[in-house]
Scaffold this motif. Sequence first.
Motif, short mmCIF file in Angstrom:
data_model
loop_
_atom_site.label_atom_id
_atom_site.label_comp_id
_atom_site.label_asym_id
_atom_site.label_seq_id
_atom_site.Cartn_x
_atom_site.Cartn_y
_atom_site.Cartn_z
N GLN A 24 1.27 3.06 -2.65
CA GLN A 24 1.65 3.58 -4.22
C GLN A 24 0.25 3.18 -4.85
O GLN A 24 -0.58 2.56 -4.71
N THR A 25 0.15 3.88 -5.94
CA THR A 25 -1.09 3.49 -6.80
C THR A 25 -0.94 2.21 -7.17
O THR A 25 -0.46 1.60 -7.94
N ASP A 26 -1.72 1.24 -6.50
CA ASP A 26 -1.46 -0.20 -6.82
C ASP A 26 -2.17 -0.60 -7.99
O ASP A 26 -3.33 -0.98 -8.04
N HIS A 27 -1.63 -0.15 -8.95
CA HIS A 27 -2.08 -0.54 -10.58
C HIS A 27 -1.86 -1.98 -10.75
O HIS A 27 -0.70 -2.30 -11.35
N ARG A 28 -2.58 -3.01 -10.40
CA ARG A 28 -2.55 -4.44 -10.93
C ARG A 28 -2.15 -4.21 -12.45
O ARG A 28 -1.46 -4.70 -12.88
N THR A 34 -0.72 -8.28 -3.45
CA THR A 34 -0.87 -7.31 -2.77
C THR A 34 -0.26 -7.53 -1.43
O THR A 34 -0.63 -8.54 -0.60
N LYS A 35 0.86 -6.88 -0.72
CA LYS A 35 1.18 -6.97 0.63
C LYS A 35 0.11 -6.37 1.62
O LYS A 35 -0.48 -5.50 1.21
N LEU A 42 0.88 -1.14 0.13
CA LEU A 42 0.05 0.07 -0.06
C LEU A 42 0.78 1.33 -0.08
O LEU A 42 2.02 1.14 0.39
#
Lengths: 455, 224
Positions: free
Chosen positions: B83-87, B100-101, B81
């Motif tokens: 950052q823009t977690d852009h899968r 994702t952590k 989490l």
Amino acid sequence: MTTLPHSGKSAIRRLFALHIIASLLASAVVLGAVYVGTMRLLENQTAQAVDAELNGLVRDYIDGGQFALRSAIAERSTSRSSADSLYLYATADGHPIAGNLSSWPDVPMDGTWQTIRLMRTDIDKNVLVGLRAITLPGGARLMVGRDLRSQREFRDILKYASWALLGSFLVFGSLGGLFVSRSILKRVGEIQQAATETARGDLSRRVPLRGTGDEFDRLAEALNDMLSKNETLVTELQMVTDSLSHDLRTPLARLRNTLETALANPDADNSDIIAEALSEADYVHQVFTELLDIARVEANLAQSQIEPLDLSKIVSDTVELYTPLAEEKDQTLNARITDKAMIEGHKQFLARAISNLLDNAIKFTPSGGKIDVSLTENDDKIVLTIADTGPGIIATDWPKALQRMGRLDRERGSPGAGLGLSLVAKVAALHGTEVQRQESDKGLIISIPFARFSG
Amino acid sequence: MRILIIEDDASTAGFLEKGLGEAGHSTTWVKTGVEGLSHALDGPYDVIILDRMLPELDGISILKTMRSNKVQTPVLLLSALGQTDHRVEGLRAGADDYLTKPFVFSELLARLEAIMRRSAPVSEDETTLQVQDLTLDLMTRTATRGTRRIELQPREFQILEYLMRTAGRIVTRTMLLENVWDYHFDPQTNVIDVHISRLRKKIDAPGETPLIQTVRGAGYRMVK
């Protein structure tokens, strides 16, 4: 008690002081120039008048000799208009022959302009006089002068007026500056105090408004918005930490106990105990994941993934996902879904939110109950409604239910971290809408209106 | 498998090395993006676990550099989490999967194995899948066990197809939701379990060998 920033340094005061000093200097220069110019003008005029008279008298002497000069001087020195004009016609060794001075003053007789003090016997005053003295052909002395008293008086008036002007400027300027800077400092002080008290922990502190709508009020409003946002965040953070410690302490303690039990019997078959520990760990993990997801929606990290999509597909997918679960509980799950309901949305979070709503509905509706999901269009809105025949949520509990970890008493002891509805609320906010609760005597009716996307 | 771990956090890396070692894999751990990239470009690895946020060089850049250098080693991207977690961004840059952590280890392991299997060549013209006496005909969308014809809902068919394609490996509930429904979140409660138990009732009739196993604390596995 006014609150002034109690540091000795004040930018506004320094600026005012500088402004006053600069204005004073400018005025002093102007006044000085006026003074010097005026005095010079007066002196020149006097000198020219004296020149004219002296020339006239010399001509009288050349034309009419000693007698003509004497009568001219006598006539001039007695006329009322020339109270300030001084004449002396004297012999070569300085004995007065005619004029209104009693003795020959000690001045060079070269016709230059002289300023000296001398005693006027006619008015019995020691005065400053501007004069020219020459030696006439034949050796006699002639002097014409002007009493400079009135000039001096004028000069003094000019001087006093200048000083008065500069003085009042200083006094009133400083007073005005003090007054203005005081009121500015007072308002800055109010802001500073609000900030200080907030920093000390009083989060409910706000900057007072005057209601004038001026720039200070606007600044105060902006700061107050920030302060209340801050308060909300901190309060939520406290709630999260409180609830987290409350909700995680128990499963973590259970996890620990379970593992301790397994450790105490190293030779026994502990697979049951380990499985139990795993499910406890999974629960803890789930709570964390949900919290992180909510944080992610809140932080608007998901904004970039909003795209036009068909909400009807997501709703029917989720209904299909949950139908077996409802059937397990002997519940009827009905869906009326309009097709092609285009909105601008975030596919994953919408699916997640609708799952949470269905999850709750199934969890709280008793077996044999009914859950109705509908997606309908009206006007420019696409409305998702989920109605169940569970115990519902009373209106006063509603806001709490939408909060993070806002577990209602009825749910204590039921699984889940109480984050479901909170995430739904955040996802709705992400889509520029909100979760609405409709009054119903049959259970809970929740609806979310979405704006239709029309390309 | 030879696994390269590019991760700056020592405790995460230690946790990964220990777990993967126990699962029989050999691991190499590097701490920085620059080191990671040189290993990734030259090293003989079967799969790479890549953290997104690294000192010196971030994970996405490493990925793009690898792919533009024609290094096709499968990559599992880890994202935290903050950052823009852009899968999507990660997958576009060339990641094979993404997690994702914080993650659960069994989830990571299952995904690694799935990646490895995917990177193995698949014959394009597969029309049937076979697990023991269970046959899935992808053309006619029918399932048979021995001589018994099994009636399946479309969704059940998809679940079964996915399980059979990953036969012998663990699939987690999240993986099922992702691969069958295309939704990426941790399914709540036991919503996936109900789907599996229904399918299981249809596949494993009484007296037949159970083909769909439950792996406690992890997920499900189709026997090979």
